[in-house]
Write a protein that holds these residues in place. Sequence first.
Motif, PDB file in Angstrom:
ATOM      1  N   LEU A   1       0.941  -1.073   0.087  1.00  0.00           N
ATOM      2  CA  LEU A   1       0.138  -0.046  -0.188  1.00  0.00           C
ATOM      3  C   LEU A   1       0.779   1.407  -0.127  1.00  0.00           C
ATOM      4  CD1 LEU A   1      -2.810  -1.266   2.769  1.00  0.00           C
ATOM      5  CD2 LEU A   1      -2.890  -1.071   0.161  1.00  0.00           C
ATOM      6  N   SER A   2       0.365   2.145  -0.607  1.00  0.00           N
ATOM      7  CA  SER A   2       0.957   3.408  -0.476  1.00  0.00           C
ATOM      8  C   SER A   2       0.255   4.521  -0.191  1.00  0.00           C
ATOM      9  CB  SER A   2       1.834   3.904  -1.776  1.00  0.00           C
ATOM     10  OG  SER A   2       0.743   4.050  -2.763  1.00  0.00           O
ATOM     11  N   CYS A   3       0.594   5.797   0.398  1.00  0.00           N
ATOM     12  CA  CYS A   3      -0.531   6.792   0.973  1.00  0.00           C
ATOM     13  C   CYS A   3      -0.169   8.170   0.352  1.00  0.00           C
ATOM     14  CB  CYS A   3      -0.387   6.661   2.415  1.00  0.00           C
ATOM     15  SG  CYS A   3      -0.611   5.188   3.336  1.00  0.00           S
TER      16      CYS A   3
ATOM     17  N   TYR B   1     -11.735   3.993 -18.628  1.00  0.00           N
ATOM     18  CA  TYR B   1     -11.739   2.732 -18.027  1.00  0.00           C
ATOM     19  C   TYR B   1     -11.012   2.857 -16.674  1.00  0.00           C
ATOM     20  CZ  TYR B   1     -12.799   0.822 -22.715  1.00  0.00           C
ATOM     21  OH  TYR B   1     -13.220   0.645 -23.835  1.00  0.00           O
ATOM     22  N   SER B   2     -11.359   1.716 -16.133  1.00  0.00           N
ATOM     23  CA  SER B   2     -10.638   1.798 -14.539  1.00  0.00           C
ATOM     24  C   SER B   2      -9.595   0.707 -14.585  1.00  0.00           C
ATOM     25  CB  SER B   2     -11.756   1.112 -13.553  1.00  0.00           C
ATOM     26  OG  SER B   2     -12.822   1.823 -13.424  1.00  0.00           O
ATOM     27  N   SER B   3      -8.698   0.736 -13.853  1.00  0.00           N
ATOM     28  CA  SER B   3      -7.639  -0.264 -13.576  1.00  0.00           C
ATOM     29  C   SER B   3      -8.280  -1.649 -13.386  1.00  0.00           C
ATOM     30  CB  SER B   3      -6.774   0.099 -12.537  1.00  0.00           C
ATOM     31  OG  SER B   3      -6.051  -0.996 -12.010  1.00  0.00           O
ATOM     32  N   PRO B   4      -7.767  -2.755 -13.747  1.00  0.00           N
ATOM     33  CA  PRO B   4      -8.439  -3.928 -13.594  1.00  0.00           C
ATOM     34  C   PRO B   4      -8.252  -4.374 -12.162  1.00  0.00           C
ATOM     35  CG  PRO B   4      -6.140  -4.332 -14.768  1.00  0.00           C
ATOM     36  CD  PRO B   4      -6.416  -2.869 -14.680  1.00  0.00           C
ATOM     37  N   ASN B   5      -7.349  -3.667 -11.358  1.00  0.00           N
ATOM     38  CA  ASN B   5      -7.000  -4.375 -10.268  1.00  0.00           C
ATOM     39  C   ASN B   5      -6.492  -3.023  -9.159  1.00  0.00           C
ATOM     40  OD1 ASN B   5      -4.206  -4.200 -10.769  1.00  0.00           O
ATOM     41  ND2 ASN B   5      -3.981  -5.197  -8.660  1.00  0.00           N
ATOM     42  N   GLN B   6      -6.045  -2.121  -9.386  1.00  0.00           N
ATOM     43  CA  GLN B   6      -5.588  -1.223  -8.481  1.00  0.00           C
ATOM     44  C   GLN B   6      -6.877  -0.116  -7.928  1.00  0.00           C
ATOM     45  OE1 GLN B   6      -3.112   2.260  -9.958  1.00  0.00           O
ATOM     46  NE2 GLN B   6      -1.913   2.147  -7.916  1.00  0.00           N
ATOM     47  N   PHE B   7      -7.146  -0.345  -6.642  1.00  0.00           N
ATOM     48  CA  PHE B   7      -7.824   0.340  -6.040  1.00  0.00           C
ATOM     49  C   PHE B   7      -7.485   1.153  -5.035  1.00  0.00           C
ATOM     50  CE2 PHE B   7      -7.167  -3.073  -3.064  1.00  0.00           C
ATOM     51  CZ  PHE B   7      -7.658  -2.513  -1.908  1.00  0.00           C
ATOM     52  N   PHE B   8      -8.388   1.996  -4.418  1.00  0.00           N
ATOM     53  CA  PHE B   8      -7.898   2.869  -3.155  1.00  0.00           C
ATOM     54  C   PHE B   8      -9.110   3.232  -2.233  1.00  0.00           C
ATOM     55  CE2 PHE B   8      -9.258   5.744  -6.747  1.00  0.00           C
ATOM     56  CZ  PHE B   8     -10.235   6.714  -5.893  1.00  0.00           C
ATOM     57  N   PHE B   9      -8.789   3.523  -0.963  1.00  0.00           N
ATOM     58  CA  PHE B   9      -9.484   3.962  -0.079  1.00  0.00           C
ATOM     59  C   PHE B   9      -9.506   5.766  -0.022  1.00  0.00           C
ATOM     60  CE2 PHE B   9      -8.413  -0.113   1.797  1.00  0.00           C
ATOM     61  CZ  PHE B   9      -9.577  -0.767   2.128  1.00  0.00           C
TER      62      PHE B   9
ATOM     63  N   GLN C   1      -4.204   5.196   9.872  1.00  0.00           N
ATOM     64  CA  GLN C   1      -2.949   4.804  10.684  1.00  0.00           C
ATOM     65  C   GLN C   1      -1.957   4.178   9.520  1.00  0.00           C
ATOM     66  OE1 GLN C   1      -3.180   2.844  14.385  1.00  0.00           O
ATOM     67  NE2 GLN C   1      -5.223   3.473  14.431  1.00  0.00           N
ATOM     68  N   ILE C   2      -2.406   3.674   8.355  1.00  0.00           N
ATOM     69  CA  ILE C   2      -1.786   3.253   7.465  1.00  0.00           C
ATOM     70  C   ILE C   2      -0.761   3.855   6.829  1.00  0.00           C
ATOM     71  CG2 ILE C   2      -1.905   1.977   5.136  1.00  0.00           C
ATOM     72  CD1 ILE C   2      -4.625   1.011   5.605  1.00  0.00           C
ATOM     73  N   LYS C   3       0.522   3.329   6.479  1.00  0.00           N
ATOM     74  CA  LYS C   3       1.802   4.240   6.182  1.00  0.00           C
ATOM     75  C   LYS C   3       2.206   3.169   4.656  1.00  0.00           C
ATOM     76  CE  LYS C   3       2.877   5.571  10.723  1.00  0.00           C
ATOM     77  NZ  LYS C   3       2.540   6.823  10.683  1.00  0.00           N
TER      78      LYS C   3
ATOM     79  N   LEU D   1      -3.558   4.035  -1.435  1.00  0.00           N
ATOM     80  CA  LEU D   1      -3.738   3.134  -2.655  1.00  0.00           C
ATOM     81  C   LEU D   1      -2.863   1.784  -2.759  1.00  0.00           C
ATOM     82  CD1 LEU D   1      -4.605   4.051  -5.791  1.00  0.00           C
ATOM     83  CD2 LEU D   1      -2.256   4.752  -5.962  1.00  0.00           C
ATOM     84  N   SER D   2      -3.691   0.795  -3.577  1.00  0.00           N
ATOM     85  CA  SER D   2      -2.848  -0.412  -3.365  1.00  0.00           C
ATOM     86  C   SER D   2      -1.841  -0.255  -4.614  1.00  0.00           C
ATOM     87  CB  SER D   2      -4.018  -1.589  -3.958  1.00  0.00           C
ATOM     88  OG  SER D   2      -4.428  -1.402  -5.196  1.00  0.00           O
ATOM     89  N   ASP D   3      -1.008  -1.266  -4.788  1.00  0.00           N
ATOM     90  CA  ASP D   3       0.064  -1.189  -5.756  1.00  0.00           C
ATOM     91  C   ASP D   3      -0.514  -1.773  -6.901  1.00  0.00           C
ATOM     92  OD1 ASP D   3       2.855  -1.299  -6.675  1.00  0.00           O
ATOM     93  OD2 ASP D   3       2.733  -3.402  -6.792  1.00  0.00           O
ATOM     94  N   GLN D   4      -0.128  -1.481  -8.297  1.00  0.00           N
ATOM     95  CA  GLN D   4      -0.642  -1.927  -9.401  1.00  0.00           C
ATOM     96  C   GLN D   4       0.166  -2.907 -10.141  1.00  0.00           C
ATOM     97  OE1 GLN D   4      -0.792   1.506 -12.066  1.00  0.00           O
ATOM     98  NE2 GLN D   4       1.441   2.079 -11.665  1.00  0.00           N
ATOM     99  N   THR D   5       0.932  -3.861  -9.480  1.00  0.00           N
ATOM    100  CA  THR D   5       1.746  -4.546 -10.139  1.00  0.00           C
ATOM    101  C   THR D   5       1.048  -5.717 -11.054  1.00  0.00           C
ATOM    102  OG1 THR D   5       1.609  -6.110  -8.055  1.00  0.00           O
ATOM    103  CG2 THR D   5       3.546  -4.575  -8.347  1.00  0.00           C
TER     104      THR D   5
END
Length: 265
Positions: free
Chosen positions: A129-131, A197-205, A240-242, A137-141
């Motif tokens: 995750l990145s902030c 279009y949206s990324s097929p897997n990268q999502f975010f809070f 709190q996520i970093k 945001l989740s990684d987009q690998t």
Amino acid sequence: MFPFQQAPGLSFLLPEQYLNLLFAKKGALFLFSRLTGRGTVEFTIERGNGSTFSPQAGGEARSTATIQVVIDGYSAPLTAGNFAKLVRERSDNCIAIDIISYSYMHGACGIILTQDYQVMDGAYDGTKLSCTSQAVLSDQTLDRSIGYSVPLEIMPSGQFEPLYKTTLSVQDGELPVLPLSVYGAVAMAHSEDSEEYSSPNQFFFYLYDKRNAGLGGLSFDEGQFSVFGYATAGREILSQIKTGDIIRSAKLLEGRDRLVLPNEN
């Protein structure tokens, strides 16, 4: 305009092209997945640096924390369905294809075989995750290896079916049924190739903060992303996520019976 067909399990019609061919698997052609109701996904988040999350009142500090998200297939069936599929996807080799033409009158399509890809069981397990100041945001690998994109999907308030590949004009009074302007909203990032279009897997809070909002308290990005759910438990963990923290696991707790996979159409 898209030709529409009734989607089993939904009260509205989906564009016919999203009920047709998407990718090939062991010689068989498959369709978009969809969620025909609501589901619950539980994330277990682990500290990347070995530290702990701050405990709730009376609790103990732990190196992991859980967040539950309700995903909404009523308003975003393709986006929520694709997300739920990735959470529970089994490992299997697939061949991605590009649809280059489709004739609704003749039922013909042209395809180009592209590349093999593999999605492992629990596709988000181990995702970093990145902030930023406004999102986790989740990684987009997985993006390039998955080999497909999901159309931008937004249901306008007062309408009975989603719009596809179209954003809303908040300035003109258009508002989504699932707003981004909520702390803990969950949405897909845009595709690198096109914002239709949206990324097929990268999502975010989304970490909504009214102090950084525009007129009416709405996010400046309202109506621009495919929102498909909200964090309902563990929202206090989001702040709190970093960067560098990890999704240790993601599980589909509820909604398996409402997830329509391609080979079940």
